[in-house]
Write an enzyme that holds these catalytic residues in place. Structure first.
Site, PDB file in Angstrom:
ATOM      1  CE  LYS A   1      21.221  42.097  17.499  1.00  0.00           C
ATOM      2  NZ  LYS A   1      22.194  42.068  16.407  1.00  0.00           N
TER       3      LYS A   1
ATOM      4  CD1 TRP B   1      25.142  40.440  13.559  1.00  0.00           C
ATOM      5  CD2 TRP B   1      24.459  40.046  11.470  1.00  0.00           C
ATOM      6  NE1 TRP B   1      24.403  41.529  13.137  1.00  0.00           N
ATOM      7  CE2 TRP B   1      23.970  41.307  11.847  1.00  0.00           C
ATOM      8  CE3 TRP B   1      24.160  39.580  10.197  1.00  0.00           C
ATOM      9  CZ2 TRP B   1      23.214  42.127  11.020  1.00  0.00           C
ATOM     10  CZ3 TRP B   1      23.393  40.391   9.353  1.00  0.00           C
ATOM     11  CH2 TRP B   1      22.936  41.643   9.761  1.00  0.00           C
TER      12      TRP B   1
ATOM     13  CB  ALA C   1      23.431  35.920  10.177  1.00  0.00           C
TER      14      ALA C   1
ATOM     15  CE  LYS D   1      17.775  40.392  19.010  1.00  0.00           C
ATOM     16  NZ  LYS D   1      18.105  39.219  18.186  1.00  0.00           N
TER      17      LYS D   1
ATOM     18  CB  SER E   1      35.177  35.996  11.285  1.00  0.00           C
ATOM     19  OG  SER E   1      35.817  35.218  12.302  1.00  0.00           O
ATOM     20  N   GLY E   2      31.941  35.438  12.889  1.00  0.00           N
ATOM     21  CA  GLY E   2      30.967  34.373  13.065  1.00  0.00           C
ATOM     22  C   GLY E   2      29.904  34.432  11.977  1.00  0.00           C
TER      23      GLY E   2
ATOM     24  NE  ARG F   1      23.012  33.047  17.332  1.00  0.00           N
ATOM     25  CZ  ARG F   1      24.141  33.690  17.073  1.00  0.00           C
ATOM     26  NH1 ARG F   1      25.067  33.823  18.015  1.00  0.00           N
ATOM     27  NH2 ARG F   1      24.357  34.227  15.890  1.00  0.00           N
ATOM     28  CG  ASN F   2      19.018  34.028  21.955  1.00  0.00           C
ATOM     29  OD1 ASN F   2      19.741  33.836  22.920  1.00  0.00           O
ATOM     30  ND2 ASN F   2      19.375  34.834  20.958  1.00  0.00           N
TER      31      ASN F   2
ATOM     32  CE  LYS G   1      31.316  31.092  23.087  1.00  0.00           C
ATOM     33  NZ  LYS G   1      31.567  29.907  23.928  1.00  0.00           N
TER      34      LYS G   1
END
Length: 344
Positions: free
Chosen positions: A122, A14, A155, A206, A11-12, A271-272, A298
Site C-alpha cells: 500500500k 499481511w 489480515a 484509502k 513476512s509481516g 491500524r490506520n 508500520k
C-alpha cells in the site's frame, strides 16, 4: 514449461496471512505450481529469545506478526532475500512501502528471467511532480510484468478464513488468472480487473481516508460524520486517480473490493483508523503510537498523506483535495484535529 515457483517477499501480518493461503493453494493447484516449498523472506529479528525464522520453520507460526495461526509446512522462512527468490517465477511483494526501494536494489539482476510479480504493498512513490504506483516501480526496476492486489482485507480475518473479497488488477488476463489460482479460496474471493493503477491507488489512498475516520472516532463525532468522511474520501480517491492516471476504470471504485469495500473496512477497523483515534485521545505523536500499538508493523496512512501532499503541491492542486490536505496538516503540521471538517 516447468511449474511456477512462488516466493513471498515480506513476512509481516499481511505477508504471513497471504503465505498461508499461497502455501495451501500451491498444493491445491500442483499442476501449475511447485508445491514442495514456498519461500518467505523474513527480515531476521529476535522474538522471545529466538530467531523469527527459527520460530516460523519449527513452530510453523509467525508468533510476532500473526500469532495463533498455523502456516503450512511448505512455507519456509529465509532471511537472505536473494536466496529466497532464487529460481522463483512468481514473486509476491508484501511489505511496508518504506522498505521497497532497498529491496529492489538487492533484487536487481537476481530475479529469474521471465518471472512475474504481484504487489500487495500500500502506498505510492512520489518524486516532486511525478507519482508512480508500486506495480510500475517493481516492473521498471526488475523488468518483470507486475500486477496488483488490494481489497477489504484485514489480515487477521483473512488468516482465520473469514469470508472476504479482494481485487487483482492485472497486466494480462493470463497473469490475472494465475494469481487468482494462487490466492482464491472458498472464503477469499478474488475478482479480476484490467486496472493495475486503479487497484494500486485505491489501496494507497484509502489509508488517508482511514486516518480521517480515526480522527472522527477520536473526536467522538459519531456515525453521521464518519459516513460523510468515507463518502468524501472515496470521491477524492476517484478524482485523484482519474486526474493523474490514464485508463483508470470507473468500476474499480464502486464495483470492486479494492474501492468502496476497502474504504469501509479500513474506516471501521485496521491500524490506520486505530492509531488515528489514539492520536486524538492519548495526545501522543504517531511515531510513539506506532511503536506502542503495532508490534513492529508500520503505519502507512500518514506517510501516504505526506507523499500526496508533496505531489499535489508540486502540481498546485492541494485545494482540489481538501480531505487529503486536512489529514496531512493534522498529522504533520500541528493543525488542531477539531479543524478536520472545516471547509470540506
Amino acid at each position: 514449461m516447468g511449474k511456477e515457483k512462488v516466493a513471498i517477499i515480506g513476512s509481516g501480518n499481511w505477508g504471513s496471512a497471504i503465505a498461508k493461503i499461497a502455501g495451501n493453494n500451491v498444493k491445491n493447484h500442483n499442476d501449475i505450481f511447485d508445491e514442495s516449498k514456498v519461500p518467505i523472506w523474513v527480515f531476521e529479528e529476535d522474538y522471545e529469545g529466538r530467531k523469527l525464522t527459527e520460530i516460523i520453520n519449527t513452530d510453523h507460526e509467525n508468533k510476532k506478526y500473526l500469532p495463533d495461526v498455523k502456516l503450512p509446512e511448505n512455507v519456509v522462512a529465509i532471511p537472505d532475500i536473494v536466496e529466497a527468490v532464487k529460481g522463483a517465477t512468481a514473486l509476491v511483494f508484501v511489505m511496508p512501502h518504506q522498505f521497497l526501494s532497498k529491496t529492489l536494489e538487492q533484487l536487481e539482476g537476481k530475479v529469474e528471467k521471465g518471472a512475474k510479480a504481484i504487489t500487495l504493498i500500500k502506498g505510492v512513490g512520489v518524486e516532486g511532480e511525478n507519482i508512480h504506483v508500486f506495480a510500475d516501480v517493481i516492473q521498471e526496476k526488475l523488468g518483470i510484468s507486475t500486477s496488483a492486489l488490494s481489497g477489504a482485507n484485514i489480515a487477521n480475518e483473512v488468516a482465520i478464513d473469514r469470508f472476504s473479497e479482494t481485487t487483482i488488477g492485472y497486466r494480462t488476463e493470463e497473469d490475472g488468472k494465475l494469481w487468482q489460482k494462487l490466492f482464491q479460496t472458498p472464503n477469499f474471493r478474488v475478482q479480476l480487473i484490467d486496472d493495475v493503477a486503479g487497484v494500486s491507488l485505491c489501496g494507497a489512498l484509502k489509508n488517508i481516508v482511514a486516518v480521517a475516520a480515526g480522527f472522527i472516532d477520536g473526536l467522538e463525532y459519531g456515525n453521521n460524520s464518519k459516513a460523510a468522511i468515507m463518502r468524501l474520501g472515496l470521491l477524492e480517491m476517484k478524482h485523484f486517480c482519474i486526474e493523474f492516471f490514464d485508463n483508470v476504470k470507473e468500476e474499480s471504485f464502486l464495483q470492486e473490493s479494492a474501492g468502496v469495500a476497502d474504504v469501509i473496512t479500513s474506516c471501521l477497523g485496521g491500524r490506520n483508523r486505530k492509531c488515528a483515534e489514539a492520536f486524538v485521545k492519548e495526545k501522543k505523536p504517531f511515531d510513539q503510537l506506532e511503536k506502542d500499538m503495532l508490534k513492529g508493523q508500520k503505519l502507512q496512512g500518514i506517510h501516504t498523506a505526506k507523499d500526496i501532499h508533496i505531489f499535489l503541491k508540486s502540481r498546485n492542486r492541494i485545494d482540489a483535495y481538501p480531505l487529503f490536505d486536512k489529514v496531512y496538516q493534522i498529522s504533520w503540521e500541528g493543525l488542531p484535529v477539531e479543524k478536520l471538517t472545516e471547509g470540506l
